[in-house]
Write an enzyme that holds these catalytic residues in place. Structure first.
Site, PDB file in Angstrom:
ATOM      1  N   SER A 149       0.894  -1.235  -0.173  1.00  0.00           N
ATOM      2  CA  SER A 149      -0.137  -0.082   0.172  1.00  0.00           C
ATOM      3  C   SER A 149       0.878   1.085  -0.053  1.00  0.00           C
ATOM      4  O   SER A 149       0.275   2.450   0.067  1.00  0.00           O
ATOM      5  CB  SER A 149      -0.961  -0.190   1.273  1.00  0.00           C
ATOM      6  OG  SER A 149      -0.328  -0.059   2.441  1.00  0.00           O
ATOM      7  N   HIS A 180      -2.951  -3.253  -5.540  1.00  0.00           N
ATOM      8  CA  HIS A 180      -3.005  -2.728  -4.381  1.00  0.00           C
ATOM      9  C   HIS A 180      -4.759  -3.104  -4.246  1.00  0.00           C
ATOM     10  O   HIS A 180      -5.496  -2.194  -4.640  1.00  0.00           O
ATOM     11  CB  HIS A 180      -2.857  -1.559  -4.098  1.00  0.00           C
ATOM     12  CG  HIS A 180      -3.180  -1.073  -2.698  1.00  0.00           C
ATOM     13  ND1 HIS A 180      -3.409   0.320  -2.374  1.00  0.00           N
ATOM     14  CD2 HIS A 180      -3.536  -1.634  -1.562  1.00  0.00           C
ATOM     15  CE1 HIS A 180      -3.721   0.558  -1.403  1.00  0.00           C
ATOM     16  NE2 HIS A 180      -3.686  -0.637  -0.577  1.00  0.00           N
ATOM     17  N   GLU A 192      -5.963  -0.911  -7.170  1.00  0.00           N
ATOM     18  CA  GLU A 192      -4.883   0.074  -7.461  1.00  0.00           C
ATOM     19  C   GLU A 192      -3.795  -0.607  -8.414  1.00  0.00           C
ATOM     20  O   GLU A 192      -3.200  -1.382  -7.642  1.00  0.00           O
ATOM     21  CB  GLU A 192      -4.303   1.093  -6.317  1.00  0.00           C
ATOM     22  CG  GLU A 192      -4.002   2.562  -6.620  1.00  0.00           C
ATOM     23  CD  GLU A 192      -3.439   3.303  -5.405  1.00  0.00           C
ATOM     24  OE1 GLU A 192      -3.513   4.252  -5.460  1.00  0.00           O
ATOM     25  OE2 GLU A 192      -3.634   2.513  -4.386  1.00  0.00           O
ATOM     26  N   ASN A 230      -3.628   6.010  -0.680  1.00  0.00           N
ATOM     27  CA  ASN A 230      -3.201   6.107   0.649  1.00  0.00           C
ATOM     28  C   ASN A 230      -2.692   7.433   0.784  1.00  0.00           C
ATOM     29  O   ASN A 230      -2.334   8.167   1.873  1.00  0.00           O
ATOM     30  CB  ASN A 230      -2.118   5.178   1.195  1.00  0.00           C
ATOM     31  CG  ASN A 230      -2.898   4.021   1.617  1.00  0.00           C
ATOM     32  OD1 ASN A 230      -4.112   4.034   2.123  1.00  0.00           O
ATOM     33  ND2 ASN A 230      -2.372   2.626   1.345  1.00  0.00           N
TER      34      ASN A 230
END
Length: 322
Positions: A149, A180, A192, A230
């Site tokens: 991440s 991800h 992702e 993130n």
């Protein structure tokens, strides 16, 4: 005529048709470059790893080999039982999904997979060690994906090359990519996709197509700290923790105003508990360390809670008790 409503509508139709044609041709090009994944491997049988394995088995209908060094973690029945009890899937679907899963503690059992997804904790040295092994164990065509991440894909890809190897030899590194997935994997549609500097177009195409086979909606991000999800989400959670530690609001008030004011399903503190406060801290440390901006400094309260072992729902205590 040029400025008339008819001309405007015709122009809009032409643009829309052109966009659809471009989108279709781009999708066809991706599909043409993608290799077929007939057998998947997953490294790590935690919540994310098991979730990825179960969704791949149920949606993409491929055999999945799940590797973990803990036999106890290789319990593939827990999530399936929950899905059946909540009527997300039928018992027959659960049985069919289970039949395609193979659990093992031996990483050498990944020698026949077409793609492997690593889903272990966010520890750089651990991931590098695993990818160095995967480069040796997996077939030379296998896609080597990470569920990281926050850690650089380029850095992970470099670990597939022996120390004395020619850095221009990208045979294994070109097959490294990030897929991800979002937590919980069976529910969240987003994934992702992040390419490293070494990642080949064929690797990207294969990852995109396979994630779609899993019923996911992929978004692409550059290999930059925190990527997209993130880079946006963690500072939001971190700021909520700072509001708590500085007395701006209580846990319930912080979460309720975000739920009722922005229509999100859960507030930032409850979300942090579900993600894991240790994971949140790890990502914030990566953002702060690599970007150097003080706005990414982890909240003091976040670090203290991790030091206390109060890391969220998985241990029974975080900002709330479970």
């Amino acid at each position: 005529m040029i400025g008339s409503p008819i001309a405007s509508r015709l122009s809009s139709r032409f643009v829309c048709a052109h966009c659809r044609a471009f989108s279709t041709s781009r999708r066809s090009l991706v599909e043409a470059q993608a290799a077929e994944v007939k057998r998947l491997g997953v490294v790590g049988a935690g919540q994310m790893g098991l979730g990825i394995a179960l969704v791949a088995s149920r949606m993409a209908k491929v055999p999945v080999v799940v590797v973990d060094n803990s036999q106890k973690s290789l319990d593939k029945d827990k999530l399936l039982a929950k899905d059946v009890s909540k009527q997300r899937i039928t018992q027959s679907e659960a049985d069919e999904t289970r039949s395609r899963l193979t659990a093992t503690t031996n990483i050498d059992d990944l020698s026949t997979v077409d793609m492997v997804i690593e889903a272990v904790p966010e520890i750089v040295a651990l991931k590098k060690s695993i990818f160095a092994q995967l480069a040796q164990i997996c077939p030379p065509h296998a896609i080597l994906a990470t569920n990281t991440s926050s850690i650089s894909i380029t850095q992970i890809a470099r670990a597939t090359q022996p120390p004395a190897a020619d850095p221009t030899d990208l045979s294994a590194a070109s097959r490294v990519i990030s897929t991800h997935f979002m937590n919980p994997v069976p529910i969240q549609k987003g994934v992702e996709i992040i390419s490293g500097l070494q990642t080949s177009p064929a690797t990207l195409a294969t990852a995109l197509v396979f994630c779609q086979r899993m019923g996911k909606i992929p978004s692409q991000s550059a290999d930059s700290p925190g990527f997209l999800a993130n880079r946006i989400l963690m500072p939001y959670i971190n700021e909520a923790i700072i509001c708590l530690e500085t007395g701006v609001g209580k846990e319930s008030d912080i979460d309720e105003i975000m739920k009722n004011g922005t229509n999100v399903p859960m507030g930032p503190l409850q979300l942090a508990d579900f993600i894991g406060l240790d994971t949140c801290l790890s990502i914030m440390e990566v953002l702060h360390g690599q970007l150097g901006d003080s706005k990414y400094r982890p909240a003091v309260r976040l670090r203290l809670m991790v030091e206390a072992g109060w890391v969220g729902k998985k241990c029974g205590r975080g900002f709330y008790k479970y």
